[in-house]
Design a protein around this motif. Sequence first.
Motif, PDB file in Angstrom:
ATOM      1  N   LYS A   1      40.142  88.665  75.076  1.00  0.00           N
ATOM      2  CA  LYS A   1      40.106  88.205  76.413  1.00  0.00           C
ATOM      3  C   LYS A   1      41.684  88.235  77.101  1.00  0.00           C
ATOM      4  O   LYS A   1      41.716  88.589  78.232  1.00  0.00           O
ATOM      5  N   ILE A   2      42.390  87.714  76.393  1.00  0.00           N
ATOM      6  CA  ILE A   2      43.803  87.870  76.971  1.00  0.00           C
ATOM      7  C   ILE A   2      44.482  89.057  77.143  1.00  0.00           C
ATOM      8  O   ILE A   2      44.948  89.397  78.094  1.00  0.00           O
ATOM      9  N   ARG A   3      44.425  90.095  76.326  1.00  0.00           N
ATOM     10  CA  ARG A   3      44.487  91.573  76.477  1.00  0.00           C
ATOM     11  C   ARG A   3      43.796  92.093  77.788  1.00  0.00           C
ATOM     12  O   ARG A   3      44.306  92.902  78.515  1.00  0.00           O
ATOM     13  N   SER A   4      42.528  91.925  77.859  1.00  0.00           N
ATOM     14  CA  SER A   4      41.768  92.433  78.716  1.00  0.00           C
ATOM     15  C   SER A   4      42.272  91.490  80.193  1.00  0.00           C
ATOM     16  O   SER A   4      42.315  92.513  81.162  1.00  0.00           O
ATOM     17  N   GLU A   5      42.501  90.634  80.197  1.00  0.00           N
ATOM     18  CA  GLU A   5      42.962  89.562  81.539  1.00  0.00           C
ATOM     19  C   GLU A   5      44.179  90.488  81.900  1.00  0.00           C
ATOM     20  O   GLU A   5      44.535  90.467  83.138  1.00  0.00           O
TER      21      GLU A   5
END
Length: 188
Positions: free
Chosen positions: A24-28
């Motif tokens: 999620k963090i990487r995608s965001e």
Amino acid sequence: MYGLVNQAIKEMVVDGHGEAVWEKIRSEAGVVDVFVSMHQYPEDLTDKLVRAASAILHTNPSEILAGFGQYWVGFASRNYDYVLDMSGQDLLTFVKNLNNMHARIGLWMPDLKPPSFLVTDETPGTFKLQYRSSRGGYAPMVSGLLKGLGERFNTDVTIEHTRGIAQGLDYEEFIVCYATRTQSAMCR
């Protein structure tokens, strides 16, 4: 910044929150999932990761950076302990040798832009630390680093960020109180 910093951020998130949260963090943040340790990445990539982690973990960026600073010491110990060992066997000696350590690391990483550190006003159990960097906003990471170094050297540490850029200085200043866990003296 070099990829090993971003790799350490990934490891910290995965260790503390799992692969799904990292994704999620990487995608965001809009970044790739694989970082090459010795590859130079744009400065704002790390900032994007910190902002995304802050949003997803509902934690302010300063806390993310402080946690990362503390985590970084363990990451560096696991991967580059021989470099750390050359810089000192106690907290104060190590902090005084940070600039020398960064100079040695710069031989491997020619594009390294390390911060600089200056110990002043040293008394038994306390010192002031001046931190200078071309990157703004990383003072919380220094507090975390000092806590991580306290763990490395079995030393209780309290850190107070007293003043800095916001007060017109060209550095951030910290007061560090420390006592090895075998000493009877305690930090205030």
